[in-house]
Design a protein around this motif. Sequence first.
Motif, short mmCIF file in Angstrom:
data_model
loop_
_atom_site.label_atom_id
_atom_site.label_comp_id
_atom_site.label_asym_id
_atom_site.label_seq_id
_atom_site.Cartn_x
_atom_site.Cartn_y
_atom_site.Cartn_z
N LYS A 78 0.84 -1.19 0.00
CA LYS A 78 0.00 0.00 0.00
C LYS A 78 0.88 1.24 0.00
O LYS A 78 1.80 1.37 0.80
N GLN A 79 0.60 2.16 -0.94
CA GLN A 79 1.33 3.42 -1.01
C GLN A 79 0.89 4.32 0.14
O GLN A 79 -0.25 4.24 0.60
N GLN A 80 1.79 5.17 0.59
CA GLN A 80 1.46 6.11 1.65
C GLN A 80 0.41 7.09 1.16
O GLN A 80 0.52 7.65 0.08
N ASP A 81 -0.63 7.27 1.96
CA ASP A 81 -1.69 8.21 1.61
C ASP A 81 -1.23 9.62 1.95
O ASP A 81 -0.93 9.92 3.10
N THR A 82 -1.12 10.46 0.93
CA THR A 82 -0.63 11.82 1.16
C THR A 82 -1.75 12.78 1.49
O THR A 82 -1.49 13.91 1.91
N GLY A 83 -3.00 12.36 1.31
CA GLY A 83 -4.13 13.24 1.60
C GLY A 83 -4.36 13.37 3.10
O GLY A 83 -4.08 12.48 3.88
N GLU A 84 -4.87 14.53 3.47
CA GLU A 84 -5.20 14.78 4.88
C GLU A 84 -6.63 14.32 5.12
O GLU A 84 -7.58 14.93 4.63
N HIS A 85 -6.78 13.21 5.83
CA HIS A 85 -8.10 12.67 6.14
C HIS A 85 -8.30 12.69 7.64
O HIS A 85 -7.39 12.41 8.40
#
Length: 141
Positions: A78-85
């Motif tokens: 899994k790629q690192q999620d760069t979005g701010e959630h």
Amino acid sequence: MRDFDLSPLYRSAIGFDRLASMLDNASRNEQSQPAYPPYNIELLDENHYRITMAVAGFRNDELSIQSEQGMLMIVGKKQQDTGEHKYLYQGIAARSFERRFQLADHVKVVRASLDNGLLHVDLEREIPEAMKPRTIEIEGV
């Protein structure tokens, strides 16, 4: 209760050491492999099988399938999620995994597809002509 001693099999069976090793590895892997991601193994017909694995949230480029020397390995990175959630609850697992399957002799991977969060890996058993049963005609005198 799941520990098996296969040493008597090694002592009394010649040429079956590979089978004993497979049984030994299977019992060890079953205990050490995590349950993620869930999967099904389906028998389609006598020589066709399908592994279906739930990989919700994974893209094609985050999954890899490799078959080598009777071992099928499916890896999800899994790629690192760069979005701010800001999750109130995060129930969908987004962790990497590695799942291994021991393939029987003459079983090969035919195709793989990703559909609606399910990874389908189709397998086929191809028995060589030399190993197929043949009828011997009896000649009369």
